[in-house]
Design a protein around this motif. Structure first.
Motif, PDB file in Angstrom:
ATOM      1  N   SER A 165       0.833  -1.218   0.000  1.00 13.27           N
ATOM      2  CA  SER A 165       0.000   0.000   0.000  1.00 13.27           C
ATOM      3  C   SER A 165       0.859   1.256   0.000  1.00 13.27           C
ATOM      4  O   SER A 165       0.573   2.232  -0.709  1.00 13.27           O
ATOM      5  CB  SER A 165      -0.917  -0.010   1.233  1.00 13.27           C
ATOM      6  OG  SER A 165      -1.744  -1.148   1.233  1.00 13.27           O
ATOM      7  N   VAL A 195       3.942   1.588  -1.138  1.00 14.94           N
ATOM      8  CA  VAL A 195       4.569   1.748  -2.451  1.00 14.94           C
ATOM      9  C   VAL A 195       3.568   2.279  -3.469  1.00 14.94           C
ATOM     10  O   VAL A 195       3.877   3.119  -4.316  1.00 14.94           O
ATOM     11  CB  VAL A 195       5.161   0.406  -2.921  1.00 14.94           C
ATOM     12  CG1 VAL A 195       5.609   0.499  -4.381  1.00 14.94           C
ATOM     13  CG2 VAL A 195       6.338   0.007  -2.051  1.00 14.94           C
ATOM     14  N   SER A 196       2.319   1.833  -3.379  1.00 15.47           N
ATOM     15  CA  SER A 196       1.271   2.293  -4.309  1.00 15.47           C
ATOM     16  C   SER A 196       1.008   3.792  -4.143  1.00 15.47           C
ATOM     17  O   SER A 196       0.841   4.529  -5.124  1.00 15.47           O
ATOM     18  CB  SER A 196      -0.015   1.493  -4.086  1.00 15.47           C
ATOM     19  OG  SER A 196       0.203   0.114  -4.316  1.00 15.47           O
ATOM     20  N   ILE A 204       3.080   6.078  -2.950  1.00 13.68           N
ATOM     21  CA  ILE A 204       4.242   6.832  -3.446  1.00 13.68           C
ATOM     22  C   ILE A 204       4.232   6.872  -4.976  1.00 13.68           C
ATOM     23  O   ILE A 204       4.498   7.900  -5.597  1.00 13.68           O
ATOM     24  CB  ILE A 204       5.545   6.201  -2.916  1.00 13.68           C
ATOM     25  CG1 ILE A 204       5.623   6.367  -1.387  1.00 13.68           C
ATOM     26  CG2 ILE A 204       6.761   6.844  -3.575  1.00 13.68           C
ATOM     27  CD1 ILE A 204       6.784   5.635  -0.746  1.00 13.68           C
ATOM     28  N   ALA A 205       3.922   5.735  -5.609  1.00 13.26           N
ATOM     29  CA  ALA A 205       3.893   5.683  -7.071  1.00 13.26           C
ATOM     30  C   ALA A 205       2.803   6.589  -7.630  1.00 13.26           C
ATOM     31  O   ALA A 205       2.997   7.280  -8.643  1.00 13.26           O
ATOM     32  CB  ALA A 205       3.686   4.241  -7.530  1.00 13.26           C
ATOM     33  N   ALA A 206       1.633   6.616  -6.959  1.00 15.82           N
ATOM     34  CA  ALA A 206       0.535   7.474  -7.416  1.00 15.82           C
ATOM     35  C   ALA A 206       0.912   8.950  -7.299  1.00 15.82           C
ATOM     36  O   ALA A 206       0.615   9.770  -8.180  1.00 15.82           O
ATOM     37  CB  ALA A 206      -0.733   7.172  -6.602  1.00 15.82           C
ATOM     38  N   ALA A 216       3.990  10.199  -7.384  1.00 14.20           N
ATOM     39  CA  ALA A 216       4.987  10.512  -8.406  1.00 14.20           C
ATOM     40  C   ALA A 216       4.340  10.665  -9.769  1.00 14.20           C
ATOM     41  O   ALA A 216       4.706  11.544 -10.571  1.00 14.20           O
ATOM     42  CB  ALA A 216       6.057   9.420  -8.435  1.00 14.20           C
ATOM     43  N   LEU A 217       3.353   9.815 -10.057  1.00 10.60           N
ATOM     44  CA  LEU A 217       2.649   9.906 -11.332  1.00 10.60           C
ATOM     45  C   LEU A 217       1.885  11.218 -11.446  1.00 10.60           C
ATOM     46  O   LEU A 217       1.878  11.869 -12.506  1.00 10.60           O
ATOM     47  CB  LEU A 217       1.698   8.711 -11.481  1.00 10.60           C
ATOM     48  CG  LEU A 217       0.873   8.675 -12.774  1.00 10.60           C
ATOM     49  CD1 LEU A 217       1.797   8.600 -13.992  1.00 10.60           C
ATOM     50  CD2 LEU A 217      -0.096   7.492 -12.758  1.00 10.60           C
TER      51      LEU A 217
END
Length: 273
Positions: free
Chosen positions: A17, A19-20, A22-24, A26-27
């Motif tokens: 969760s 990592v998700s 953080i990725a969202a 950054a996107l």
């Protein structure tokens, strides 16, 4: 309680969760930087401003519209080198790159110089008169001072009030120096040095006009020999003429040869005869 927190932190789902998220984030930042903001600010889109000087206002409008730009006439002034309603200056300048729909400010030539009605500034303070004239687009020229009771008050103006004159016309002003019409005693300055006499006259409210230097053997240099007019009282602000001593230089005559006394010679010849 602590055991539950420890179990959560060590569980694989928690890390997935995190990592998700953080990725969202950054996107989203990437989309904001490369897609949203460029679209909002027209990034990589620019218009080269055309040169619209020395063309008519109608032609300038057509050119700017065809380039996707707007315009506004910011100023009108007279320039005999151009016809009426021709563009003589622009801002931004030609060849500059600007955003689409940018407004270009134009200076347009008028057929004749704009005229203004001269305001009355007599009886105003010098400061207020200057502001009034500048607000009307006029210039303050030579300022001369004359004796009058109230200091820094305009007594006369070179261009009559209500006259219609071209914008930018120069108006000369005569201003009061604060010296009135009362009679004042003339101080005795004869025999004083020039600097001391000047101070005394200024303190009495009198002016110094012409200073004439006169050679003198008896008096040292820069001493008042006389003054005009020689009166006990004069009007405040009157001008006095000073006669001041200067160094007397003796000029010696050059001798062209020996001087022969012929009187004795002739008498001796007569005795011999």
């Amino acid at each position: 309680m602590w055991s539950q927190i420890k179990s959560l932190l060590t569980h694989k789902i928690f890390y997935l969760s995190l990592v998700s998220i953080i990725a969202a984030g950054a996107l989203f930042l990437a989309l904001l930087d490369f897609v949203i903001m460029p679209a909002y600010t027209n990034y990589n889109e620019g218009v080269t401003v055309p040169d619209i000087t020395q063309v008519s206002l109608d032609e300038a409008q057509q050119q700017l519209t065809s380039y996707g730009l707007r315009y506004e006439v910011a100023e009108r002034r007279s320039n005999s080198a151009y016809p009426a309603d021709y563009v003589i200056d622009q801002m931004p300048a030609a060849a500059e790159i600007v955003k689409p729909n940018r407004k270009v400010y134009l200076t347009v030539n008028t057929e004749s110089n704009p005229t203004v009605q001269v305001p009355k500034v007599v009886d105003l303070s010098l400061r207020n008169a200057r502001v009034q004239l500048e607000n009307y687009g006029l210039r303050v020229g030579t300022i001369s001072y004359e004796s009058s009771r109230f200091k820094n008050v305009v007594l006369r103006q070179s261009v009559s009030p209500n006259d219609i004159v071209p914008k930018g016309t120069t108006v000369d002003l005569a201003v009061s120096d604060g010296l009135g019409e009362k009679m004042v005693d003339v101080p005795n300055i004869k025999g004083l040095r020039l600097a001391e006499a000047q101070q005394k006259l200024q303190k009495a409210g009198l002016r110094i006009g012409e200073i004439r230097f006169q050679p003198s053997k008896e008096v040292e240099a820069n001493v008042i020999l006389s003054y005009e007019p020689q009166k006990e009282q004069v009007k405040e602000g009157e001008t006095l003429k000073l006669i001041v001593s200067e160094r007397f230089e003796v000029k010696e005559e050059l001798e062209s040869g020996a001087v022969i006394d012929t009187a004795n010679v002739s008498s001796s010849e007569d005795n011999n005869n």
